[in-house]
Design an enzyme around this catalytic site. Structure first.
Site, PDB file in Angstrom:
ATOM      1  N   ASP A 174       0.724  -1.180  -0.360  1.00  0.00           N
ATOM      2  CA  ASP A 174       0.122  -0.316   0.292  1.00  0.00           C
ATOM      3  C   ASP A 174       0.884   1.443   0.272  1.00  0.00           C
ATOM      4  O   ASP A 174       0.491   1.955   0.781  1.00  0.00           O
ATOM      5  CB  ASP A 174      -0.768   0.140   1.230  1.00  0.00           C
ATOM      6  CG  ASP A 174      -1.925  -1.432   1.353  1.00  0.00           C
ATOM      7  OD1 ASP A 174      -2.462  -1.188  -0.010  1.00  0.00           O
ATOM      8  OD2 ASP A 174      -2.065  -1.772   2.197  1.00  0.00           O
ATOM      9  N   LYS A 213       1.797   2.264  -5.070  1.00  0.00           N
ATOM     10  CA  LYS A 213       2.570   1.524  -6.004  1.00  0.00           C
ATOM     11  C   LYS A 213       1.675   2.012  -7.539  1.00  0.00           C
ATOM     12  O   LYS A 213       1.771   2.432  -8.367  1.00  0.00           O
ATOM     13  CB  LYS A 213       2.939   0.020  -6.024  1.00  0.00           C
ATOM     14  CG  LYS A 213       3.264   0.102  -4.604  1.00  0.00           C
ATOM     15  CD  LYS A 213       3.731  -1.776  -4.766  1.00  0.00           C
ATOM     16  CE  LYS A 213       2.387  -2.688  -4.398  1.00  0.00           C
ATOM     17  NZ  LYS A 213       1.570  -1.897  -2.716  1.00  0.00           N
ATOM     18  N   GLY A 220      -4.453  -4.276  -4.311  1.00  0.00           N
ATOM     19  CA  GLY A 220      -5.900  -3.147  -4.113  1.00  0.00           C
ATOM     20  C   GLY A 220      -4.404  -1.925  -4.415  1.00  0.00           C
ATOM     21  O   GLY A 220      -3.640  -1.224  -3.890  1.00  0.00           O
ATOM     22  N   HIS A 221      -4.815  -1.886  -5.598  1.00  0.00           N
ATOM     23  CA  HIS A 221      -3.961  -1.121  -5.300  1.00  0.00           C
ATOM     24  C   HIS A 221      -4.839   0.224  -6.862  1.00  0.00           C
ATOM     25  O   HIS A 221      -5.819  -0.131  -7.329  1.00  0.00           O
ATOM     26  CB  HIS A 221      -2.811  -1.293  -7.215  1.00  0.00           C
ATOM     27  CG  HIS A 221      -2.299  -2.109  -6.876  1.00  0.00           C
ATOM     28  ND1 HIS A 221      -1.091  -2.788  -7.753  1.00  0.00           N
ATOM     29  CD2 HIS A 221      -1.765  -2.372  -5.884  1.00  0.00           C
ATOM     30  CE1 HIS A 221      -0.562  -3.423  -7.255  1.00  0.00           C
ATOM     31  NE2 HIS A 221      -0.970  -3.484  -6.035  1.00  0.00           N
ATOM     32  N   GLN A 243       1.741  -6.184  -2.901  1.00  0.00           N
ATOM     33  CA  GLN A 243       1.692  -6.651  -1.837  1.00  0.00           C
ATOM     34  C   GLN A 243       3.578  -5.867  -1.905  1.00  0.00           C
ATOM     35  O   GLN A 243       3.756  -4.385  -2.481  1.00  0.00           O
ATOM     36  CB  GLN A 243       2.623  -7.592  -1.003  1.00  0.00           C
ATOM     37  CG  GLN A 243       1.111  -8.252  -0.861  1.00  0.00           C
ATOM     38  CD  GLN A 243       0.540  -9.134  -1.723  1.00  0.00           C
ATOM     39  OE1 GLN A 243       0.918  -9.142  -3.234  1.00  0.00           O
ATOM     40  NE2 GLN A 243      -0.792  -8.999  -2.389  1.00  0.00           N
TER      41      GLN A 243
END
Ligand code: GDP
Ligand code: IMO
Ligand code: MG
Length: 431
Positions: A14, A17, A41-42, A226
């Site tokens: 988080d 990225k 979750g991007h 990650q």
């Protein structure tokens, strides 16, 4: 000038990225995911519009960019279809036209999520705090050589046979070891069959396609999910994810030869966060931690769980620099530190009466580390949306310079807001 850039998280995920991948995608022909699954979750924000991507590469919003999911990813056909449908609903109707899925990807199937939940529940207090998406169990099947792969989707009949066999094994474990009720075979199979027709046309020989980009001299991005300390080998085991998240995985998980990569951008928040359990030496349990969480909106993009917050940790990042051969850093969320009196940087640890300057490799030692802080002045001015280094407050410049000095690594990018253009480009990775 770099041509093939890996972007990865230098901390516990988080780091921002997705935003940087989206930003750099203007310069590339291909964006590649190489590990993880829909636990990622991007967040990508363009003109105030927010899109959270889980399985799809963060280049998917750009026309004329090919997006690849490499074999190191565990692919849930149902999650993929759901995510594509979400994009269609947002008006990105051609997302599937620029998406290629490695035929050697291991499949994450509905029973994996049930196994993940059963295991976490059984661990009780000792739970890892996984996303409960089934990531770990899917990788277990892969290395146990009993998992299904994306290429198994080609023949529906043989797919059903293999699915049935593995389903029965897991159903047995769930009932007899975890004391769970029987799984609903038909429901689970139907769910997957409904997705097959959509996934099948997207299958491709990804390594061959990536090599074609290379031969063509194309610029490419490899998008990590990650972060470094969630790596299965090099992270804070067992509080890790089930894949390799370090830079070497970009090659292994995509089938793109390691010598073809020429730049690694390590992304680090201007402070530190972590979702889930596990050691975190610079964690703040006071009002400052709460302030970072609130200003930074620190809630997991996948699970919305609160992220734990703390000061920037240099010994941790020093380890990240060599684990990943980081070329330069992207420092994100600088604006979240605005208005603080003082900012601490952890410059070393005290461990068993000694001072050390690099995070130790043994998780038990890491857990015993006490941070040694250096206090730096904060700044009152807003850095939100600032686009040039010179325009930053003096203390913010000093903070960034001190990070470079302590890590002996240059900072290429600094982000100052969520939107695509809220960024300071000091050195463009693509020159
Ligand atoms: P990822 O998993 O590394 O892609 O990061 P996430 O998307 O899970 O979390 C990063 C969060 O920080 C997202 O909500 C981003 O929109 C947000 N973000 C990224 N860069 C900045 C920044 O410079 N300032 C602020 N305020 N938010 C940012
Ligand atoms: P992005 O890509 C932050 C964490 C979970 C848990 C551990 C194992 O958005 O940075 P898993 O479901 O993978 O078995 O969970 O890893 N985790 C993440 N933390 N960001 C992520 O992804 C994460 N994906 C998994 O919270 O501690
Ligand atoms: Mg995330």
């Amino acid at each position: 000038m770099a041509k093939r850039v890996v972007i990865l998280g230098a901390q516990w995920g988080d780091e921002g990225k997705g935003k940087l991948v989206d930003l750099l995608t203007d310069h590339v022909k291909a964006v590649v995911r190489f590990q993880g699954g829909h636990n990622a979750g991007h967040t990508v924000v363009v003109n105030n519009k927010k899109t959270i991507l889980h399985l799809l590469p963060s280049g998917i919003l750009h026309k004329d960019v090919a997006n690849y999911i490499g074999s190191g990813v565990v692919l849930s056909p149902t999650a993929l279809v759901e995510e594509l449908n979400g994009l269609y609903a947002q008006g990105v109707h051609d997302a599937n036209k620029r998406l290629y899925i490695g035929d050697s990807c291991s499949l994450l199937l509905p029973y994996h999520a049930v196994l993940d939940q059963a295991r976490e529940t059984a661990l009780g207090e000792g739970a890892i705090g996984t996303t409960r998406r089934g990531i770990g169990p899917a990788y277990v099947d892969k290395v146990a050589r009993m998992g299904l792969r994306a290429s198994d989707l080609i023949q529906t009949e043989s797919f059903i046979d293999k699915f049935t066999e593995v389903f029965e094994y897991h159903d047995f474990i769930l009932q007899n070891y975890y004391g769970m009720p029987a799984l609903d075979f038909k429901k689970m199979l139907d769910e997957v069959l409904a997705a097959i027709e959509i996934v099948r046309p997207l299958l491709a020989d990804v390594p061959a396609k990536l090599f074609a980009h290379y031969k063509n001299g194309d610029q490419m991005l490899f998008e990590g999910a990650q972060g470094t300390f969630l790596d299965i080998d090099h992270g804070t085991y067992p509080f890790v994810t089930s894949s390799n998240t370090v830079a070497g995985a970009a090659s292994v998980g995509s089938g793109f030869g390691p010598l073809y990569v020429d730049y690694v951008l390590g992304v680090a928040k201007a402070y530190t966060t972590r979702v889930g359990s596990g050691p975190f030496p610079t964690e703040l349990h006071d009002h400052i931690g709460a302030r970072l969480a609130e200003r930074g909106d620190e809630f997991g993009a996948t699970t919305r769980r609160p992220r734990r917050c703390g000061w920037l940790d240099i010994p941790l990042l020093r380890r990240s620099v060599f684990l990943n051969s980081i070329t330069a850093l992207g420092v994100t969320k600088l604006d979240i530190l605005d208005g603080m009196d003082k900012i601490n940087i952890c410059v070393g640890y005290r461990l068993h009466g000694k001072t050390i300057d690099v995070a130790p490799s043994i998780p038990e030692d890491f857990k015993a580390c006490e941070p040694i802080y250096e206090e730096l002045p904060g700044w009152d001015e807003s850095t939100f949306g600032v686009k040039s280094f010179d325009a930053l407050p003096k203390a913010a410049k000093h903070y960034l310079k001190r990070i470079e000095e302590l890590l002996q690594t240059r900072i290429a990018l600094v982000t100052t807001g969520q939107d695509r253009d809220e960024v300071i480009i000091i050195e463009h990775p693509f020159g």
